[in-house]
Design a protein around this motif. Structure first.
Motif: not given
Length: 178
Positions: A59-66, A70-73
């Motif tokens: 759920s929200m954890g999958s959205r946050i994983s996405c 997307g972060r450079e590091d």
């Protein structure tokens, strides 16, 4: 289940602080959880250097994983979205993060998930720049729960549906490495 199917060194699980405080309350905006999630990922990467990183969330954890992917590091090989909440509280489609991803994404969704209508997800997947896959849990809700009546009618079990989803993730992972 994913650890075994993916032959992973470790699967790190965690709850966001608002969940582990013991009080039932509304989650904060997703953007406020990115730093916490990123720190968990960085700690796992430092603990297992040289091993591939797969981000997975429910759920929200999958959205946050996405968002974290997307972060450079952060450099994951794959993202597994279990019950991705595509539809916001106001009904708007939240696809901006998905459309920016450069990492393969595997979605596992219940066909009766009100937070992610499959026709809307399919439209987003067509616009995504990266490889994506979808495994549908027939008659599953947002938590993948299938009604007893449906299970009895089809002569199947909840466990079989979950095993099939895990195997679909493992197959997608193998395909994404090619």
């Amino acid at each position: 289940m994913l650890k075994k199917a993916l032959n992973a060194v470790e699967v790190v699980t965690f709850d966001y602080p608002y969940m582990s405080e013991g009080k039932r309350r509304s989650p904060p905006k997703a953007e406020k959880l990115v730093d916490f999630h990123t720190n968990v990922v960085k700690n796992a990467v430092s603990k297992y250097p040289g091993h591939p990183l797969i981000l997975a969330g429910k759920s929200m954890g999958s959205r946050i994983s996405c968002m974290v992917a997307g972060r450079e590091d952060i450099s994951p090989l794959l993202i597994v979205c279990l019950g991705y909440p595509l539809k916001g509280m106001n009904g708007a489609v939240r696809d901006e993060t998905l459309l920016q991803l450069k990492v393969p994404v595997m979605f596992v969704q219940g066909t009766k998930d009100g937070l992610c209508p499959l026709e809307k997800l399919e439209a987003v997947r067509k616009k995504m720049k990266t490889m994506s896959g979808l495994h549908e849990i027939e008659s599953g809700d947002h938590s993948f729960k299938i009604s007893k009546k449906h299970l009895q009618t089809n002569g199947s079990t909840q466990e079989e549906a979950e095993d099939a989803a895990v195997q679909a993730v493992a197959s997608f992972f193998t395909r994404s490495l090619r």
